[in-house]
Write a protein that holds these residues in place. Structure first.
Motif, mmCIF file in Angstrom:
data_model
loop_
_atom_site.group_PDB
_atom_site.id
_atom_site.type_symbol
_atom_site.label_atom_id
_atom_site.label_comp_id
_atom_site.label_asym_id
_atom_site.label_seq_id
_atom_site.Cartn_x
_atom_site.Cartn_y
_atom_site.Cartn_z
ATOM 1 N N VAL A 78 36.436 25.766 43.507
ATOM 2 C CA VAL A 78 35.138 25.917 42.833
ATOM 3 C C VAL A 78 34.561 27.280 43.207
ATOM 4 N N GLY A 79 34.444 28.169 42.209
ATOM 5 C CA GLY A 79 33.945 29.521 42.451
ATOM 6 C C GLY A 79 35.097 30.469 42.738
ATOM 7 N N ALA A 80 34.969 31.701 42.255
ATOM 8 C CA ALA A 80 36.005 32.717 42.512
ATOM 9 C C ALA A 80 35.428 33.766 43.454
ATOM 10 N N GLY A 81 34.883 33.306 44.592
ATOM 11 C CA GLY A 81 34.385 34.240 45.602
ATOM 12 C C GLY A 81 35.524 34.926 46.335
ATOM 13 N N LEU A 106 41.136 26.233 38.849
ATOM 14 C CA LEU A 106 39.968 27.043 39.205
ATOM 15 C C LEU A 106 38.819 26.770 38.236
ATOM 16 N N VAL A 107 37.635 26.524 38.788
ATOM 17 C CA VAL A 107 36.427 26.433 37.957
ATOM 18 C C VAL A 107 35.523 27.579 38.399
ATOM 19 N N ALA A 108 35.337 28.566 37.540
ATOM 20 C CA ALA A 108 34.541 29.744 37.907
ATOM 21 C C ALA A 108 34.171 30.504 36.648
ATOM 22 N N ALA A 129 27.165 46.405 44.220
ATOM 23 C CA ALA A 129 26.027 46.004 43.370
ATOM 24 C C ALA A 129 24.899 47.033 43.388
ATOM 25 N N THR A 130 24.559 47.542 44.565
ATOM 26 C CA THR A 130 23.453 48.500 44.593
ATOM 27 C C THR A 130 23.901 49.858 44.027
ATOM 28 N N GLY A 131 25.194 50.119 44.059
ATOM 29 C CA GLY A 131 25.721 51.329 43.404
ATOM 30 C C GLY A 131 25.500 51.251 41.896
ATOM 31 N N THR A 163 33.631 28.141 33.551
ATOM 32 C CA THR A 163 32.296 27.559 33.568
ATOM 33 C C THR A 163 31.944 27.267 35.025
ATOM 34 N N GLN A 164 30.853 26.555 35.241
ATOM 35 C CA GLN A 164 30.461 26.221 36.612
ATOM 36 C C GLN A 164 30.609 24.724 36.829
ATOM 37 N N VAL A 165 30.740 24.321 38.080
ATOM 38 C CA VAL A 165 30.636 22.900 38.433
ATOM 39 C C VAL A 165 29.148 22.585 38.509
ATOM 40 N N SER A 166 28.726 21.527 37.820
ATOM 41 C CA SER A 166 27.296 21.212 37.832
ATOM 42 C C SER A 166 26.970 20.020 38.720
ATOM 43 N N VAL A 212 17.777 38.656 43.493
ATOM 44 C CA VAL A 212 18.941 39.542 43.698
ATOM 45 C C VAL A 212 20.274 38.845 43.446
ATOM 46 N N LYS A 213 20.261 37.505 43.464
ATOM 47 C CA LYS A 213 21.490 36.756 43.168
ATOM 48 C C LYS A 213 21.180 35.709 42.128
ATOM 49 N N PRO A 214 22.093 35.369 41.199
ATOM 50 C CA PRO A 214 23.401 35.989 41.051
ATOM 51 C C PRO A 214 23.285 37.482 40.710
ATOM 52 N N ALA A 222 35.441 24.662 52.520
ATOM 53 C CA ALA A 222 34.486 25.659 52.005
ATOM 54 C C ALA A 222 34.598 26.945 52.815
ATOM 55 N N ALA A 223 34.280 28.058 52.149
ATOM 56 C CA ALA A 223 34.327 29.373 52.805
ATOM 57 C C ALA A 223 33.255 30.282 52.213
ATOM 58 N N GLY A 224 32.920 31.332 52.962
ATOM 59 C CA GLY A 224 31.958 32.322 52.478
ATOM 60 C C GLY A 224 30.524 31.881 52.707
ATOM 61 N N ALA A 263 25.090 36.017 55.883
ATOM 62 C CA ALA A 263 25.813 36.103 54.611
ATOM 63 C C ALA A 263 26.384 37.510 54.452
ATOM 64 N N ALA A 264 27.692 37.609 54.395
ATOM 65 C CA ALA A 264 28.345 38.904 54.151
ATOM 66 C C ALA A 264 29.744 38.637 53.625
ATOM 67 N N GLY A 265 30.154 39.446 52.668
ATOM 68 C CA GLY A 265 31.443 39.253 52.021
ATOM 69 C C GLY A 265 32.604 39.239 52.991
ATOM 70 N N LEU A 307 32.988 56.140 53.086
ATOM 71 C CA LEU A 307 33.814 55.053 53.621
ATOM 72 C C LEU A 307 33.539 53.747 52.858
ATOM 73 N N LYS A 308 32.256 53.501 52.595
ATOM 74 C CA LYS A 308 31.905 52.266 51.865
ATOM 75 C C LYS A 308 32.580 52.227 50.492
ATOM 76 N N ARG A 309 32.479 53.321 49.755
ATOM 77 C CA ARG A 309 33.096 53.360 48.418
ATOM 78 C C ARG A 309 34.606 53.130 48.513
#
Ligand SMILES: Cc1cc2nc3c(=O)[nH]c(=O)nc-3n(C[C@H](O)[C@H](O)[C@H](O)COP(=O)(O)OP(=O)(O)OC[C@H]3O[C@@H](n4cnc5c(N)ncnc54)[C@H](O)[C@@H]3O)c2cc1C
Length: 370
Positions: free
Chosen positions: A7-10, A32-34, A44-46, A75-78, A123-125, A275-277, A289-291, A351-353
């Protein structure tokens, strides 16, 4: 075959897609449901500042699932019926599972229920942030003036969004009109980095005010102490919490509604649920929370889903105690932080880029039937 629903393609599930062949070999039928696209937060801020295009920050999940030969519901899981082992999808379909893994990220905290009102941008999604960029860029070009932007939240995200909006204003040749509202601005940064960053943003026209945004009218926002501030757009950078779907599972959750998982990444109460992330918290090893945590957890999640299906011992995931975090400051510079160390300059953004564009390029390069 054991039916595994992702569930989700994180970040973590992107790794599973890249190794879908190993899941198949272990007798797992992955589904996969995503949503059809994944937006990558590191860039994102770039996108918000106009430094990079949205395409560079986004992955075509439908195409990746096809290459990986993984069935995909775009789609999403509801809702989840845990007792019945069944997922309800937003398009009305039902999907049975033997094992289920959640990697659905987080949502912006909204204690005052401001989301959904006109001119309010959580800011999210991240799709919101990209829509905010389009709106701002159009307004700046049309009026040759920046709308008044109020950012609720003086955490790392509030600072980074302020920097990006200031960067966009400069790109459009208009004066930034940005106010960040929150307590202890910059206290989240190591040593003197917070004060340094705040001063740098103030020099670029960003104003900081203590307080909390509690309500919004069409052209203003109200603070808890009764003050009213002019506001054309209100950004909610009020912290991240698990999506409501996690709370609705009825399983134990930790701070910010994140699903409590064991170091094996399994729900502490239901062995079928992994679960992860951002949506999960490892018992005894809480992290922000960080990728990076989804990325580092991914190989252990892969191994443990295979182990669960083949009744082998599970591996332990230990989130690292220190991690590199680099902010894009929207003016060609970045602020890099790791533990108590920090550095501000062009090298940090370079470095970030390199890291972020590299991640997107690698994730988008799947071998057929991987
Ligand atoms: C402005 C901003 C900038 C950031 N910059 C950084 C940064 O530079 N570096 C960093 O490490 N972190 C950054 N973060 C934090 C980062 O966004 C998260 O920590 C990270 O994205 C979490 O990754 P994840 O894999 O848990 O989930 P995500 O990357 O959020 O992916 C989750 C996916 O699940 C999907 N999904 C959600 N609900 C459902 C559902 N019900 N059914 C199916 N699919 C669903 C979503 O569409 C999404 O594609 C930033 C956050 C913000 C807001």
């Amino acid at each position: 075959m054991t039916r595994l629903v992702l569930v989700g393609a994180g970040h973590a599930h992107l790794h599973l897609l890249a190794h879908a062949g190993r899941l198949r070999e272990a007798g797992l039928e992955a589904v996969l449901v995503a949503p059809a696209r994944f937006d990558y937060s590191g860039l994102a801020t770039g996108v918000l500042s106009g430094a990079i295009g949205r395409e560079a920050a986004s992955l075509d999940i439908a195409a990746l699932a096809k290459v990986a030969e993984v069935a995909h519901h775009a789609t999403q899981v509801s809702a989840v019926d845990l007792a019945g082992g069944r997922l309800m999808l937003a398009d009305g379909a039902l999907l049975d599972f033997d094992l289920v893994s959640f990697n659905i990220g987080s949502v912006a905290r909204d204690r005052q229920a401001l989301s959904g009102q006109p001119g309010v941008w959580p800011v999210k999604p991240l799709a919101n942030l990209f829509a905010f960029h389009s709106w701002l860029a159009t307004e700046m070009a049309r009026r040759a003036r920046s709308p008044q932007v109020v950012i609720a939240g003086a955490g790392q995200t509030g600072f980074e969004v302020a920097a990006a909006v200031a960067g966009l204003a400069v790109r459009h040749g208009v004066t930034p009109r940005i106010c960040v509202i929150g307590d202890a601005p910059g206290a989240w940064a190591p040593g003197r980095a917070g004060r340094h960053l705040r001063q740098a943003l103030e020099r670029r026209g960003v104003v900081f005010e203590m307080g909390e945004v509690v309500a919004r009218t069409s052209s203003a926002c109200q603070l808890g102490d009764g003050r009213s501030l002019p506001c054309d757009a209100l950004v909610l950078a009020t912290g991240l919490e698990a999506p409501p779907l996690i709370g609705a599972l009825g399983l134990p959750v930790g701070a910010d509604g994140r699903l409590r998982v064991s170091p094996q990444m399994r729900s502490v109460a239901d062995p079928r649920v992994f679960a992860a992330g951002d949506c999960a918290v490892v018992d005894g090893a809480e992290r922000p929370a960080a990728g990076v945590f989804g990325v580092r957890a991914a190989p252990v999640l892969l191994a443990n889903l295979i182990a669960a299906a083949t009744e082998k011992p599970l591996k332990v995931y230990r989130p690292q105690a220190r991690w590199l975090s680099i902010m894009d400051l929207g003016d060609g510079t970045g602020l890099a932080m790791r533990g108590g160390l920090w550095s501000h300059g062009r090298a940090a953004l370079w470095l970030k880029r390199r890291l972020d564009l590299g991640f997107v390029a690698r994730a988008g390069r799947l071998r057929p039937g991987a």
